[in-house]
Design a protein around this motif. Structure first.
Motif, PDB file in Angstrom:
ATOM      1  N   VAL A  57       0.856  -1.182   0.000  1.00 19.10           N
ATOM      2  CA  VAL A  57       0.000   0.000   0.000  1.00 19.10           C
ATOM      3  C   VAL A  57       0.891   1.230   0.000  1.00 19.10           C
ATOM      4  O   VAL A  57       1.733   1.399   0.886  1.00 19.10           O
ATOM      5  CB  VAL A  57      -0.948   0.014   1.221  1.00 19.10           C
ATOM      6  N   GLU A  96       1.031   5.506  -0.295  1.00 16.28           N
ATOM      7  CA  GLU A  96       0.288   6.758  -0.179  1.00 16.28           C
ATOM      8  C   GLU A  96       1.220   7.868  -0.637  1.00 16.28           C
ATOM      9  O   GLU A  96       2.313   8.022  -0.107  1.00 16.28           O
ATOM     10  CB  GLU A  96      -0.158   6.999   1.254  1.00 16.28           C
ATOM     11  N   LEU A 111       3.355   2.666   2.738  1.00 19.48           N
ATOM     12  CA  LEU A 111       2.519   2.774   3.930  1.00 19.48           C
ATOM     13  C   LEU A 111       2.476   1.436   4.666  1.00 19.48           C
ATOM     14  O   LEU A 111       2.597   1.386   5.878  1.00 19.48           O
ATOM     15  CB  LEU A 111       1.113   3.215   3.521  1.00 19.48           C
ATOM     16  N   LEU A 121      -5.074  -0.151   8.941  1.00 21.05           N
ATOM     17  CA  LEU A 121      -5.444   0.934   8.040  1.00 21.05           C
ATOM     18  C   LEU A 121      -6.950   1.150   8.090  1.00 21.05           C
ATOM     19  O   LEU A 121      -7.717   0.186   8.048  1.00 21.05           O
ATOM     20  CB  LEU A 121      -5.016   0.600   6.607  1.00 21.05           C
ATOM     21  N   LEU A 177      -8.722   4.656   3.238  1.00 22.03           N
ATOM     22  CA  LEU A 177      -8.258   3.940   2.040  1.00 22.03           C
ATOM     23  C   LEU A 177      -9.172   4.200   0.852  1.00 22.03           C
ATOM     24  O   LEU A 177      -8.703   4.455  -0.260  1.00 22.03           O
ATOM     25  CB  LEU A 177      -8.181   2.438   2.304  1.00 22.03           C
ATOM     26  N   GLY A 201      -8.615   7.689  -0.458  1.00 24.66           N
ATOM     27  CA  GLY A 201      -7.340   7.750  -1.165  1.00 24.66           C
ATOM     28  C   GLY A 201      -7.378   7.063  -2.517  1.00 24.66           C
ATOM     29  O   GLY A 201      -6.791   7.537  -3.488  1.00 24.66           O
ATOM     30  N   THR A 251      -4.533   9.236  -4.343  1.00 24.38           N
ATOM     31  CA  THR A 251      -3.371   9.391  -3.460  1.00 24.38           C
ATOM     32  C   THR A 251      -2.902   8.065  -2.882  1.00 24.38           C
ATOM     33  O   THR A 251      -1.784   7.972  -2.396  1.00 24.38           O
ATOM     34  CB  THR A 251      -3.680  10.370  -2.306  1.00 24.38           C
ATOM     35  N   VAL A 252      -3.748   7.041  -2.937  1.00 24.48           N
ATOM     36  CA  VAL A 252      -3.395   5.717  -2.420  1.00 24.48           C
ATOM     37  C   VAL A 252      -3.399   4.725  -3.573  1.00 24.48           C
ATOM     38  O   VAL A 252      -4.290   4.740  -4.421  1.00 24.48           O
ATOM     39  CB  VAL A 252      -4.393   5.260  -1.321  1.00 24.48           C
ATOM     40  N   GLU A 253      -2.385   3.866  -3.578  1.00 21.20           N
ATOM     41  CA  GLU A 253      -2.283   2.807  -4.590  1.00 21.20           C
ATOM     42  C   GLU A 253      -2.087   1.481  -3.873  1.00 21.20           C
ATOM     43  O   GLU A 253      -1.284   1.384  -2.942  1.00 21.20           O
ATOM     44  CB  GLU A 253      -1.106   3.082  -5.516  1.00 21.20           C
TER      45      GLU A 253
END
Length: 76
Positions: free
Chosen positions: A21, A23, A28, A51, A56, A59, A64-66
């Motif tokens: 994960v 960010e 993260l 998390l 999540l 994001g 912004t989150v992958e």
């Protein structure tokens, strides 16, 4: 990008998956998902990270989150 690929990219990790994960491009959490419910996803790697699922989802939606899913060779 196909619909299936977009859906997979926005899907939250499930129990037993090995994930990374990121960010804002920074690590993260990395490891196996050992717990998943409506509020938290717990990932165990070099430590244990909880998390927040709402954060999540936000994001993932704003980019912004992958979440990178990796095949660790284990079946649960």
């Amino acid at each position: 990008m196909s619909l299936l690929r977009r859906l997979e990219r926005h899907r939250l990790p499930r129990l037993g998956e090995y994930v990374t994960v990121l960010e804002y491009g920074k690590l993260l959490a990395k490891g196996s998902v050992i717990g998943a419910d409506s509020q938290y996803i717990t990932i165990a790697g070099k430590g244990i990270v909880d998390l927040d699922t709402d954060a999540l989802r936000r994001g993932l939606n704003d980019g912004t989150v992958e979440i990178i899913r990796e095949d660790d060779g284990l079946s649960f």
